[in-house]
Write an enzyme that holds these catalytic residues in place. Sequence first.
Site: not given
Ligand code: DX5
Ligand code: ZN
Length: 215
Positions: A11, A36, A38, A40, A69, A71, A140, A173
């Site tokens: 990620s 990956h 993320d 947000m 991903h 969010m 998750m 994740d």
């Molecule tokens: C959290 C994200 C993850 C995050 C994982 O909301 O969806 O992808 O970056 O990070 P680690 O592996 O450090 O928990």
């Molecule tokens: Zn993620």
Amino acid sequence: MYMRKVLIAPSILSADFSRLGEEIKAVEAAGADWIHIDVMDGHFVPNITIGPVVVKSVRPVTKLPFDVHLMIKNPELYVEPFAKAGSDLITFHIEVEEDPVTIIKLIKYFKKKAGISIRPGTDVKAIEKILPMVDLVLVMTVEPGFAGQSFMRDCLLKVTELRKIFTGDIQVDGGLNDSTVAEAVKAGANVIVAGSSVFGTKDYARAIQQLRGGA
Ligand code: DX5
Ligand code: ZN
């Protein structure tokens, strides 16, 4: 027993954003399978990260699939921009409380793989009906929003439950590292997202190898 190949998806949330292209190249060279990303929006989760312009600008630096991903609230408004920016897989959350079928159809219209995600408090039941339509389920293992949180082991019960009824990819994740990856794979996960346990180390190849070894 058939064992599917375990894929490692670093990620980039934990990458050095001032050198994002180089960081992506570095994990590709280190053996990553997917990137990956993320996304947000400060509404669905209390953090703001990456938009389609960033995805587009890093698309040329790697051949690896972009695993996006979302969010975010109103994911249907952003499927097209993320698809056109070069995403390969687009995953959204069932908790957005919109019609998941419409959103999946839109993702498929742009010829992308579709994923559905559930937060730690959401049961498999919430996505059961749409399982035949998706390529991937993201379970998750932390509350979405931030990297570097502790692994929520109880969520693996949902991975076990899903593996009995779903033949596609099951991704986990949050909090995955060399000491938690084995139990996730044993439960039935085959795509491992890892933020801090890859980008938080000095040797990405070693970190990825350890995740594979642990699996
Ligand atoms: C959290 C994200 C993850 C995050 C994982 O909301 O969806 O992808 O970056 O990070 P680690 O592996 O450090 O928990
Ligand atoms: Zn993620």
